[in-house]
Scaffold this active site. Structure first.
Site, short mmCIF file in Angstrom:
data_model
loop_
_atom_site.label_atom_id
_atom_site.label_comp_id
_atom_site.label_asym_id
_atom_site.label_seq_id
_atom_site.Cartn_x
_atom_site.Cartn_y
_atom_site.Cartn_z
N SER A 196 -8.27 15.90 22.77
CA SER A 196 -7.01 15.32 22.32
C SER A 196 -7.23 14.40 21.12
CB SER A 196 -6.32 14.59 23.47
OG SER A 196 -4.99 14.24 23.15
N HIS A 226 1.08 16.53 25.16
CA HIS A 226 0.73 17.95 25.14
C HIS A 226 1.73 18.79 25.92
CE1 HIS A 226 -2.91 16.99 23.00
NE2 HIS A 226 -3.18 16.06 23.91
#
Length: 317
Positions: A92, A200
């Site tokens: 991430s 996400h």
């Protein structure tokens, strides 16, 4: 794959007061922290100090500043001493740190990108409340069925493929609650993540257009070594990076698949640059034969240099 460890760049959630405190006298580390303080408009070294305020450090923007800065700083210090990564992967936020360490961006550019990304994700989270939960002993088919059962018209997606047996779902608060209840009813365990939003997932969609516009103003170079992208577990290039970074906001983090690709390509050693050792633990569960270490303080930094001097980092061939 060339000799050298894969650098794995830490993601958000591993921050803690004192992180990297005994590395600040390393010149390369100090330079990166000074750059970050200018970019973020706050004293990042003070934020990370043992005397730092934990609540301030846990603020999303501050946490992302601290984590990205330390990852880039540790990676730069290792590279300057001859520890060159054979490839890079991030989790991430860690993918932004990897952009710097692969020389796709300068440190200042990468930190500026992290700052914009954190702000836009925070705004999207405020506008579209959500949550995330880690499902333990889960496989992809079981999670797909759970998502279909529990979405009920709300957002619910598989968001992080961490390692075999651990998949994170992301979505609206109601849908996450239903998924947790249904998973528990099947005898499964779960852990609600301390995030400020449904990262996400499509609930980050408000950030897509402004982030894409920002990325058009950023000049990317080709990476000096492979940088494996979270979105599709494939190497990034200068021609694909803008699209992939934008999609990254609303797409799953395919960390497990990324390590599978690297291991199949011959990688046998991984150095997590950052703090907390979360990725080191995930890698152990993905590729049990791989050597792995987390460089997060002076002792582990010195150990890494000693291992490199002994020629300990080599691929499987």
């Amino acid at each position: 794959m060339a000799a050298g460890p894969v650098f794995a760049c830490s993601g958000q959630g591993s921050q803690r007061p004192g992180m990297g405190a005994d590395l600040m006298d390393i010149p390369e580390v100090a330079v990166v922290f000074e750059c970050a303080s200018d970019v973020f408009g706050l004293d990042v070294a003070a934020l990370c100090s043992a005397q730092g305020d934990p609540s301030a450090l846990n603020d999303t923007r501050s946490a992302q500043a601290a984590i990205a800065t330390l990852s880039i700083a540790v990676g730069r210090a290792l590279r300057s001493r001859g520890v060159e990564p054979s490839a890079l992967v991030g989790f991430s936020l860690g993918q932004v740190s990897a952009l710097a360490l692969s020389d796709m961006l300068t440190d200042e550019q990468a930190l500026s990108l992290a700052s914009v990304r954190a702000r836009l994700m925070g705004e999207a989270a405020d506008a579209n409340p959500g949550a995330m939960s880690a499902l333990l002993k889960a496989d992809e088919d079981a999670v797909e069925a759970l998502v279909s059962q529990c979405a009920q018209g709300e957002v619910l997606v598989a968001a992080n493929f961490n390692c075999p047996g651990q998949i994170v779902v992301s979505g609206s608060v109601g849908a996450i609650g239903r998924a947790e209840e249904a998973w528990a009813a099947r005898g499964g365990r779960f852990s609600r993540l301390p995030t400020s939003g449904a990262f996400h997932s499509p609930l980050m969609g408000d950030a897509l257009e402004p982030f894409s516009a920002y990325l058009e103003s950023v000049a990317f170079c080709e990476p000096r070594m492979p940088l494996i992208c979270n979105v599709d577990a494939r190497p990034l290039s200068a021609s694909t990076v803008r699209d992939h970074l934008a999609r990254h906001l609303v797409s799953a983090v395919r960390f497990s698949q990324s390590i599978d690709l690297l291991s199949a390509s011959g990688a046998s050693s991984y150095v997590e640059v950052g703090f907390g050792g979360v990725l080191t633990g995930l890698i152990r569960r993905i590729d049990k034969d791989a050597a792995r270490m987390c460089v997060q303080d002076r002792a582990s930094f010195d150990d890494c240099l000693a291992l490199a001097a002994q020629g300990a980092f080599a691929g499987r061939g």
